[in-house]
Design a protein around this motif. Structure first.
Motif, PDB file in Angstrom:
ATOM      1  N   PRO A 190      42.263  46.162  39.231  1.00  0.00           N
ATOM      2  CA  PRO A 190      42.986  47.310  39.787  1.00  0.00           C
ATOM      3  C   PRO A 190      42.157  48.164  40.575  1.00  0.00           C
ATOM      4  N   SER A 191      42.762  49.216  41.157  1.00  0.00           N
ATOM      5  CA  SER A 191      42.214  50.041  41.682  1.00  0.00           C
ATOM      6  C   SER A 191      41.335  51.035  40.766  1.00  0.00           C
ATOM      7  N   GLY A 192      39.947  51.258  41.287  1.00  0.00           N
ATOM      8  CA  GLY A 192      39.127  51.872  40.388  1.00  0.00           C
ATOM      9  C   GLY A 192      38.142  51.247  39.521  1.00  0.00           C
ATOM     10  N   CYS A 193      38.352  49.924  39.597  1.00  0.00           N
ATOM     11  CA  CYS A 193      37.693  49.145  38.669  1.00  0.00           C
ATOM     12  C   CYS A 193      36.184  48.972  38.909  1.00  0.00           C
ATOM     13  N   GLY A 194      35.911  49.402  40.298  1.00  0.00           N
ATOM     14  CA  GLY A 194      34.322  49.055  40.506  1.00  0.00           C
ATOM     15  C   GLY A 194      33.987  47.872  41.460  1.00  0.00           C
ATOM     16  N   LYS A 195      35.100  47.450  42.079  1.00  0.00           N
ATOM     17  CA  LYS A 195      34.985  46.327  42.909  1.00  0.00           C
ATOM     18  C   LYS A 195      34.203  46.810  44.306  1.00  0.00           C
ATOM     19  N   THR A 196      34.739  47.877  44.891  1.00  0.00           N
ATOM     20  CA  THR A 196      34.127  48.481  46.128  1.00  0.00           C
ATOM     21  C   THR A 196      32.612  48.809  45.832  1.00  0.00           C
ATOM     22  N   THR A 197      32.371  49.432  44.837  1.00  0.00           N
ATOM     23  CA  THR A 197      30.880  49.651  44.151  1.00  0.00           C
ATOM     24  C   THR A 197      30.321  48.693  44.329  1.00  0.00           C
ATOM     25  N   TYR A 219      27.838  58.044  39.194  1.00  0.00           N
ATOM     26  CA  TYR A 219      28.249  59.345  40.118  1.00  0.00           C
ATOM     27  C   TYR A 219      28.492  60.313  39.293  1.00  0.00           C
ATOM     28  N   PHE A 272      29.881  60.053  35.749  1.00  0.00           N
ATOM     29  CA  PHE A 272      30.739  58.825  35.741  1.00  0.00           C
ATOM     30  C   PHE A 272      29.996  57.444  36.066  1.00  0.00           C
ATOM     31  N   ALA A 324      30.484  53.998  37.206  1.00  0.00           N
ATOM     32  CA  ALA A 324      31.342  53.321  38.160  1.00  0.00           C
ATOM     33  C   ALA A 324      31.047  51.565  37.793  1.00  0.00           C
TER      34      ALA A 324
HETATM   35  N1  LIG Z   1      31.034  58.461  45.944  1.00  0.00           N
HETATM   36  C1  LIG Z   1      31.793  58.560  44.940  1.00  0.00           C
HETATM   37  N2  LIG Z   1      31.591  59.827  43.839  1.00  0.00           N
HETATM   38  C2  LIG Z   1      32.352  59.639  42.927  1.00  0.00           C
HETATM   39  N3  LIG Z   1      33.157  58.750  42.205  1.00  0.00           N
HETATM   40  C3  LIG Z   1      33.167  57.537  43.027  1.00  0.00           C
HETATM   41  C4  LIG Z   1      32.395  57.594  44.197  1.00  0.00           C
HETATM   42  N4  LIG Z   1      32.815  56.375  44.932  1.00  0.00           N
HETATM   43  C5  LIG Z   1      33.636  55.453  43.753  1.00  0.00           C
HETATM   44  N5  LIG Z   1      33.670  56.473  42.847  1.00  0.00           N
HETATM   45  C6  LIG Z   1      34.476  56.268  41.561  1.00  0.00           C
HETATM   46  O1  LIG Z   1      33.867  54.869  40.880  1.00  0.00           O
HETATM   47  C7  LIG Z   1      35.035  54.200  40.398  1.00  0.00           C
HETATM   48  C8  LIG Z   1      35.069  52.815  41.099  1.00  0.00           C
HETATM   49  O2  LIG Z   1      35.345  52.834  42.552  1.00  0.00           O
HETATM   50  P1  LIG Z   1      35.583  51.678  43.427  1.00  0.00           P
HETATM   51  O3  LIG Z   1      35.807  52.424  44.832  1.00  0.00           O
HETATM   52  O4  LIG Z   1      34.505  50.816  43.257  1.00  0.00           O
HETATM   53  O5  LIG Z   1      36.819  51.025  42.758  1.00  0.00           O
HETATM   54  P2  LIG Z   1      37.506  49.897  43.442  1.00  0.00           P
HETATM   55  O6  LIG Z   1      37.854  49.044  42.380  1.00  0.00           O
HETATM   56  O7  LIG Z   1      37.078  49.257  44.767  1.00  0.00           O
HETATM   57  O8  LIG Z   1      39.264  50.612  43.640  1.00  0.00           O
HETATM   58  P3  LIG Z   1      39.933  50.630  45.087  1.00  0.00           P
HETATM   59  O9  LIG Z   1      40.804  49.115  44.852  1.00  0.00           O
HETATM   60  O10 LIG Z   1      41.120  51.592  44.820  1.00  0.00           O
HETATM   61  O11 LIG Z   1      39.024  50.425  46.211  1.00  0.00           O
HETATM   62  C9  LIG Z   1      36.369  55.091  40.823  1.00  0.00           C
HETATM   63  O12 LIG Z   1      36.755  55.644  39.601  1.00  0.00           O
HETATM   64  C10 LIG Z   1      36.099  56.074  41.901  1.00  0.00           C
HETATM   65  O13 LIG Z   1      36.693  57.028  41.622  1.00  0.00           O
END
Ligand SMILES: Nc1ncnc2c1ncn2[C@@H]1O[C@H](COP(=O)(O)OP(=O)(O)OP(=O)(O)O)[C@@H](O)[C@H]1O
Length: 370
Positions: free
Chosen positions: A40-47, A16, A19, A21
């Motif tokens: 943990p939050s932000g590690c890239g799971k949802t991505t 992104y 950054f 992800a």
């Molecule tokens: N659309 C976006 N634009 C910019 N950065 C993004 C976007 N989507 C995700 N990120 C960043 O990418 C990183 C991974 O995000 P992701 O949502 O995959 O994390 P996660 O492990 O699923 O966290 P959570 O448990 O909080 O949902 C985070 O630092 C997030 O801020």
């Protein structure tokens, strides 16, 4: 379960702006597997989940589902469906209309007569056959979650993506929905890919857990593999809990190792065949890990003896969590002991105790103290 891959991520990177992800990631999901992305939050799971679902496009690498390269395909052209965290139900539609909505969209082309049947089947699968005419507003949180599940499975996807599906539910309901989810997976026989940051949920439900850290997969394995043989302190602490002790490797033979802790205590560790082992020579500074439930108050033949002092004791019903410090040390560590075992020992704050841990329960990480 067969081991044919249904989903393959090959060298997938997602950025992104500046950054990253997800860093060049490889991952295979097999037919019928229940795989969990944990971290943990932000590690890239949802991505990662969104890349499989087609809600995000990879910057490089390929995504293959059921033998087709879908890297640039939109979500509706992929044989997957998603259960979102907030359920995303239409409030003005009935439960049955919500579930059937995906079937009525042109791209699906399901004949009208069959739609009602499929909706009925999907509602029966989640135990909501009597609720078809209600609106989402007249349902409990758990029931709304089931509607979201029914809506996702009604199109018969090959892969079901679940983004923190139980996170909005309270603890009790969450536990019963975990059982439901596992049953549903068994009955459908399709691949589930779930995102969670709840390690208990991941351990209870998954065939395989993928642990992520800062946009990278750091370890994958069956829940028991990850629990018994974590490769790093990060995984050891994320899957279960671990007490970590900085130490120095003193000697090593084929079967055993000896480590010196900072207060001079020597701990033996058994090297177990088949477990990942790390190359290190005497003098190397390492971290030792001991699970709180592996520390025992009663003596065990051949076990390490650890002199400690009680700091506090917390009652947890069937077990007691005891907090200790080592002699000549201030960093607290924990033991979880059955309540029945704890009652034979003097455990007031300040009491000296001898703890025991078997050499096979000492974990070793080639990492310096953080
Ligand atoms: N659309 C976006 N634009 C910019 N950065 C993004 C976007 N989507 C995700 N990120 C960043 O990418 C990183 C991974 O995000 P992701 O949502 O995959 O994390 P996660 O492990 O699923 O966290 P959570 O448990 O909080 O949902 C985070 O630092 C997030 O801020």
């Amino acid at each position: 379960m067969t081991s044919r891959p249904i989903v393959t991520l090959n060298g997938v990177t997602k950025t992104y702006g500046h950054f990253t992800a997800l860093h060049e990631t490889n991952l295979e999901l097999n037919e019928g597997e229940f795989v969990t992305l944990l971290g943990p939050s932000g590690c890239g799971k949802t991505t990662t989940l969104r890349l499989v679902g087609g809600f995000e496009q990879a910057n490089s690498g390929t995504v293959t589902i059921a033998g087709s390269d879908v890297t640039t395909s939109p979500p509706y052209r992929r044989p997957v469906n998603t259960v979102f965290q907030d359920y995303a139900l239409f409030p003005h539609m009935t439960v049955a209309e919500n579930v059937g909505y995906g079937l009525s969209v042109k791209s699906n082309n399901v004949p009208r007569a069959e739609r009602a049947n499929r909706v009925e089947q999907a509602l029966a699968l989640v135990g909501l056959e009597a609720f078809g005419s209600r609106r989402p507003g007249a349902l409990s949180g758990g029931q709304r979650q089931r509607v979201a599940m029914a809506r996702a499975i009604v199109r018969r996807p090959r892969v079901l993506l679940l983004d923190e599906p139980l996170s909005a539910l309270d603890v009790k309901l969450r536990e019963s929905m975990q059982v439901e989810l596992k049953r549903l997976h068994r009955e459908l026989g399709i691949t589930f890919l779930m995102v969670t940051h709840d390690q208990d949920e991941a351990l209870a439900l998954s065939d395989r857990i993928v642990v992520m850290q800062q946009g990278r997969i750091v370890q994958t394995g069956a829940p028991t593999d990850l629990y018994d043989n974590p490769r790093t302190t990060y995984v050891a602490d994320f899957i279960g809990a671990s007490n970590l002790f900085p130490a120095t490797l003193q000697s090593r033979s084929k079967d055993t190792e000896a480590f010196t802790l900072q207060n001079g205590l020597i701990l033996k560790r058994e090297r177990i065949a088949g477990q990942a082992d790390v190359a290190a020579c005497p003098g190397t500074r390492v971290q030792l890990g001991i699970r709180p439930e592996r520390l025992r108050l009663d003596p065990v033949a051949g076990a390490n003896e650890i002199e400690a002092r009680v700091v506090d004791s917390l009652f947890h019903g069937d077990r007691v969590r005891l907090e200790f410090t080592l002699v000549d040390d201030t960093k607290p560590f924990f033991a979880d002991v059955p309540r029945a075992a704890a009652r034979y020992f003097a455990l007031e704050p300040g009491s000296p105790v001898k703890l025991h841990v078997e050499p096979r329960d000492v974990m070793f990480f080639l990492e310096e103290a953080r």
